[in-house]
Design a protein around this motif. Sequence first.
Motif, PDB file in Angstrom:
ATOM      1  N   ASP A 210       0.835  -1.109   0.181  1.00  0.00           N
ATOM      2  CA  ASP A 210       0.006   0.251   0.045  1.00  0.00           C
ATOM      3  C   ASP A 210       0.712   1.080   0.113  1.00  0.00           C
ATOM      4  OD1 ASP A 210      -2.353  -1.664   0.117  1.00  0.00           O
ATOM      5  OD2 ASP A 210      -2.850  -1.143   2.283  1.00  0.00           O
ATOM      6  N   LYS A 211       0.346   2.262  -0.583  1.00  0.00           N
ATOM      7  CA  LYS A 211       1.112   3.638  -0.644  1.00  0.00           C
ATOM      8  C   LYS A 211       0.539   4.520   0.417  1.00  0.00           C
ATOM      9  CE  LYS A 211       3.365   3.845  -5.144  1.00  0.00           C
ATOM     10  NZ  LYS A 211       3.252   4.716  -6.359  1.00  0.00           N
ATOM     11  N   PHE A 212       1.341   5.112   1.277  1.00  0.00           N
ATOM     12  CA  PHE A 212       0.857   6.331   2.037  1.00  0.00           C
ATOM     13  C   PHE A 212       1.557   7.719   1.748  1.00  0.00           C
ATOM     14  CE2 PHE A 212      -0.012   2.444   4.188  1.00  0.00           C
ATOM     15  CZ  PHE A 212      -0.974   2.590   5.123  1.00  0.00           C
ATOM     16  N   GLU A 213       0.812   8.612   1.749  1.00  0.00           N
ATOM     17  CA  GLU A 213       1.451  10.125   1.864  1.00  0.00           C
ATOM     18  C   GLU A 213       2.014  10.409   3.198  1.00  0.00           C
ATOM     19  OE1 GLU A 213      -0.155  13.744  -0.030  1.00  0.00           O
ATOM     20  OE2 GLU A 213      -0.833  13.930   1.823  1.00  0.00           O
ATOM     21  N   VAL A 214       3.252  10.469   3.092  1.00  0.00           N
ATOM     22  CA  VAL A 214       4.139  10.826   4.209  1.00  0.00           C
ATOM     23  C   VAL A 214       4.348  12.299   4.199  1.00  0.00           C
ATOM     24  CG1 VAL A 214       6.233  10.268   5.619  1.00  0.00           C
ATOM     25  CG2 VAL A 214       5.229   8.295   4.313  1.00  0.00           C
ATOM     26  N   THR A 215       3.956  12.915   5.497  1.00  0.00           N
ATOM     27  CA  THR A 215       4.239  14.195   5.694  1.00  0.00           C
ATOM     28  C   THR A 215       5.058  14.705   6.973  1.00  0.00           C
ATOM     29  OG1 THR A 215       2.025  14.639   4.878  1.00  0.00           O
ATOM     30  CG2 THR A 215       3.153  16.507   5.655  1.00  0.00           C
ATOM     31  N   ILE A 216       6.314  15.432   6.579  1.00  0.00           N
ATOM     32  CA  ILE A 216       7.053  15.525   8.089  1.00  0.00           C
ATOM     33  C   ILE A 216       7.104  17.217   8.056  1.00  0.00           C
ATOM     34  CG2 ILE A 216       9.384  15.297   9.006  1.00  0.00           C
ATOM     35  CD1 ILE A 216       9.587  12.837   7.342  1.00  0.00           C
ATOM     36  N   TYR A 217       6.733  17.571   9.351  1.00  0.00           N
ATOM     37  CA  TYR A 217       7.084  18.997   9.553  1.00  0.00           C
ATOM     38  C   TYR A 217       7.793  19.324  10.637  1.00  0.00           C
ATOM     39  CZ  TYR A 217       2.745  20.556   7.385  1.00  0.00           C
ATOM     40  OH  TYR A 217       1.671  20.885   6.138  1.00  0.00           O
ATOM     41  N   ASN A 218       8.978  20.139  10.711  1.00  0.00           N
ATOM     42  CA  ASN A 218       9.413  20.851  11.558  1.00  0.00           C
ATOM     43  C   ASN A 218       8.797  21.872  12.275  1.00  0.00           C
ATOM     44  OD1 ASN A 218      11.580  21.331  13.568  1.00  0.00           O
ATOM     45  ND2 ASN A 218      12.818  21.950  12.415  1.00  0.00           N
ATOM     46  N   ASN A 219       8.116  21.714  13.521  1.00  0.00           N
ATOM     47  CA  ASN A 219       7.133  22.752  13.772  1.00  0.00           C
ATOM     48  C   ASN A 219       6.062  22.982  12.815  1.00  0.00           C
ATOM     49  OD1 ASN A 219       8.128  23.222  16.739  1.00  0.00           O
ATOM     50  ND2 ASN A 219       9.949  24.347  15.690  1.00  0.00           N
ATOM     51  N   ASP A 220       6.085  24.213  12.135  1.00  0.00           N
ATOM     52  CA  ASP A 220       5.341  24.590  11.106  1.00  0.00           C
ATOM     53  C   ASP A 220       5.730  24.509   9.813  1.00  0.00           C
ATOM     54  OD1 ASP A 220       3.205  25.016  12.910  1.00  0.00           O
ATOM     55  OD2 ASP A 220       3.536  27.161  13.239  1.00  0.00           O
ATOM     56  N   MET A 221       7.034  24.290   9.753  1.00  0.00           N
ATOM     57  CA  MET A 221       7.666  24.050   8.279  1.00  0.00           C
ATOM     58  C   MET A 221       7.599  22.721   7.846  1.00  0.00           C
ATOM     59  SD  MET A 221      11.316  25.736   7.340  1.00  0.00           S
ATOM     60  CE  MET A 221      12.357  24.015   7.825  1.00  0.00           C
ATOM     61  N   VAL A 223       8.702  19.900   5.664  1.00  0.00           N
ATOM     62  CA  VAL A 223      10.111  19.280   5.339  1.00  0.00           C
ATOM     63  C   VAL A 223      10.119  18.256   4.310  1.00  0.00           C
ATOM     64  CG1 VAL A 223      12.173  18.315   6.432  1.00  0.00           C
ATOM     65  CG2 VAL A 223      10.836  19.998   7.639  1.00  0.00           C
ATOM     66  N   TYR A 224       9.011  17.567   4.285  1.00  0.00           N
ATOM     67  CA  TYR A 224       8.958  16.301   3.390  1.00  0.00           C
ATOM     68  C   TYR A 224       7.446  16.141   3.236  1.00  0.00           C
ATOM     69  CZ  TYR A 224       9.453  11.407   1.621  1.00  0.00           C
ATOM     70  OH  TYR A 224       9.525  10.329   0.828  1.00  0.00           O
ATOM     71  N   GLN A 225       7.152  15.799   1.965  1.00  0.00           N
ATOM     72  CA  GLN A 225       5.831  15.189   1.579  1.00  0.00           C
ATOM     73  C   GLN A 225       5.825  14.507   0.336  1.00  0.00           C
ATOM     74  OE1 GLN A 225       2.677  18.109   0.928  1.00  0.00           O
ATOM     75  NE2 GLN A 225       1.439  16.626   2.003  1.00  0.00           N
ATOM     76  N   ASN A 226       5.595  12.983   0.431  1.00  0.00           N
ATOM     77  CA  ASN A 226       5.819  12.224  -0.765  1.00  0.00           C
ATOM     78  C   ASN A 226       4.933  10.927  -0.654  1.00  0.00           C
ATOM     79  OD1 ASN A 226       6.652  11.235  -3.158  1.00  0.00           O
ATOM     80  ND2 ASN A 226       8.931  11.911  -2.782  1.00  0.00           N
ATOM     81  N   GLN A 227       4.730  10.175  -1.426  1.00  0.00           N
ATOM     82  CA  GLN A 227       4.304   8.834  -1.585  1.00  0.00           C
ATOM     83  C   GLN A 227       5.216   7.758  -1.159  1.00  0.00           C
ATOM     84  OE1 GLN A 227       1.494   7.953  -4.799  1.00  0.00           O
ATOM     85  NE2 GLN A 227       0.182  10.046  -4.411  1.00  0.00           N
ATOM     86  N   VAL A 228       4.820   6.905  -0.011  1.00  0.00           N
ATOM     87  CA  VAL A 228       5.747   6.040   0.340  1.00  0.00           C
ATOM     88  C   VAL A 228       4.900   4.705   0.405  1.00  0.00           C
ATOM     89  CG1 VAL A 228       7.611   5.381   1.819  1.00  0.00           C
ATOM     90  CG2 VAL A 228       7.189   7.764   1.368  1.00  0.00           C
ATOM     91  N   ILE A 229       5.689   3.566  -0.149  1.00  0.00           N
ATOM     92  CA  ILE A 229       5.332   2.279  -0.075  1.00  0.00           C
ATOM     93  C   ILE A 229       5.366   1.676   1.662  1.00  0.00           C
ATOM     94  CG2 ILE A 229       5.737  -0.283  -0.732  1.00  0.00           C
ATOM     95  CD1 ILE A 229       5.943   0.854  -3.445  1.00  0.00           C
ATOM     96  N   ASN A 272       8.998  18.491  18.317  1.00  0.00           N
ATOM     97  CA  ASN A 272       8.688  19.531  17.384  1.00  0.00           C
ATOM     98  C   ASN A 272       8.781  18.853  16.011  1.00  0.00           C
ATOM     99  OD1 ASN A 272      11.553  19.504  18.056  1.00  0.00           O
ATOM    100  ND2 ASN A 272      11.998  20.943  16.574  1.00  0.00           N
ATOM    101  N   TRP A 273       8.888  17.414  15.831  1.00  0.00           N
ATOM    102  CA  TRP A 273       9.269  16.922  14.427  1.00  0.00           C
ATOM    103  C   TRP A 273       7.983  16.086  14.295  1.00  0.00           C
ATOM    104  CZ3 TRP A 273      12.360  17.558  10.261  1.00  0.00           C
ATOM    105  CH2 TRP A 273      13.657  18.282  10.484  1.00  0.00           C
ATOM    106  N   HIS A 274       7.052  16.598  13.519  1.00  0.00           N
ATOM    107  CA  HIS A 274       5.883  15.670  13.445  1.00  0.00           C
ATOM    108  C   HIS A 274       5.763  15.085  12.258  1.00  0.00           C
ATOM    109  CE1 HIS A 274       4.208  18.293  16.731  1.00  0.00           C
ATOM    110  NE2 HIS A 274       4.879  19.254  16.068  1.00  0.00           N
ATOM    111  N   ILE A 275       5.199  13.841  12.447  1.00  0.00           N
ATOM    112  CA  ILE A 275       5.180  13.113  11.094  1.00  0.00           C
ATOM    113  C   ILE A 275       3.724  12.515  10.727  1.00  0.00           C
ATOM    114  CG2 ILE A 275       6.101  11.089  12.065  1.00  0.00           C
ATOM    115  CD1 ILE A 275       7.595  10.027   9.640  1.00  0.00           C
ATOM    116  N   ALA A 276       3.282  12.316   9.693  1.00  0.00           N
ATOM    117  CA  ALA A 276       1.768  11.794   9.319  1.00  0.00           C
ATOM    118  C   ALA A 276       1.830  11.046   8.147  1.00  0.00           C
ATOM    119  CB  ALA A 276       1.063  12.850   9.081  1.00  0.00           C
ATOM    120  N   PHE A 277       0.922   9.683   8.405  1.00  0.00           N
ATOM    121  CA  PHE A 277       0.880   8.865   7.204  1.00  0.00           C
ATOM    122  C   PHE A 277      -0.653   8.846   7.039  1.00  0.00           C
ATOM    123  CE2 PHE A 277       4.267   7.708  10.220  1.00  0.00           C
ATOM    124  CZ  PHE A 277       5.373   7.289   9.177  1.00  0.00           C
TER     125      PHE A 277
END
Length: 280
Positions: A210-221, A223-229, A272-277
């Motif tokens: 399955d693919k997930f959209e991975v989003t990483i923020y440093n506080n409100d900035m 840093v990374y957003q991409n589709q990852v298996i 402060n390093w937030h990550i979402a899938f």
Amino acid sequence: MSTHLLVLQSDFGLVDGAVAAMIGVALQEEPSLVIHHLTHDITPYNIFEASYRLFQTVEYWPEGTTFVSVVDPGVGSKRKSVVALTEKNQYIVTPDNGTLSYLKKYVGIKAVREISEVENRRKNTEHSYTFHGRDVYAYTGAKLASGHIAFEAVGPELKVEDIIEMPTVETIVTEDSVAGAIDILDVRFGSLWTSISRSDFYRLNPEFGDKFEVTIYNNDMLVYQNQVIYGKSFADVRIGQPIIYINSVYCVGVAINQGSFAKAYNVSVGANWHIAFKKI
């Protein structure tokens, strides 16, 4: 229950004599002690990392093992020196500065005692205020590990609920996403280890591939957003490709096959390093 095993952890490194001094003090107390090292490469002053490495390691050691963990930016201050007895009957000798957080939350601590520096400090060291690792922790740890003192002789009992704990980031689960923090790195390989448990991630019913959209923020900035298996292991993707996987402590990890995710995207760790899938 004593196993004569003493395991040392610190942020001292091995470039000078600090760790050797701790070993020497322990062997003066009991020459038959078997001394091992968890790590001495904790990032300087990083109490959270010390706490995590204990959590990552203690369950693989026998009952009765004594751990000494010295990451102690408040050395010489009013912070307490303690020994905690875990639910698995292991001893943790450490400052009460947050180091016990992960063990309290995930392993369980059934008793804690403050180290009495009258009884359990090396003789003629009372005018040295900056090396409790040698003079208090290694010394007390060796006495405990060798059975020369019982846990009750460490010092006065404290309340387990009064142990100092570091704030943790709550995992947020929605219908199609899960979010948390980047707790720590798999240092040598640069993989991200998140605070999100396998069980929380599995509320999204993931399947390998399955693919997930991975989003990483440093506080409100951002840093990374991409589709990852999501895969079972690193070889499920091509060399240089990112992958989501479940790590050895049953939390969600993000890696690059044969590369460093942390270096590639300049990602660090902490609350402060937030990550979402998000499921695609």
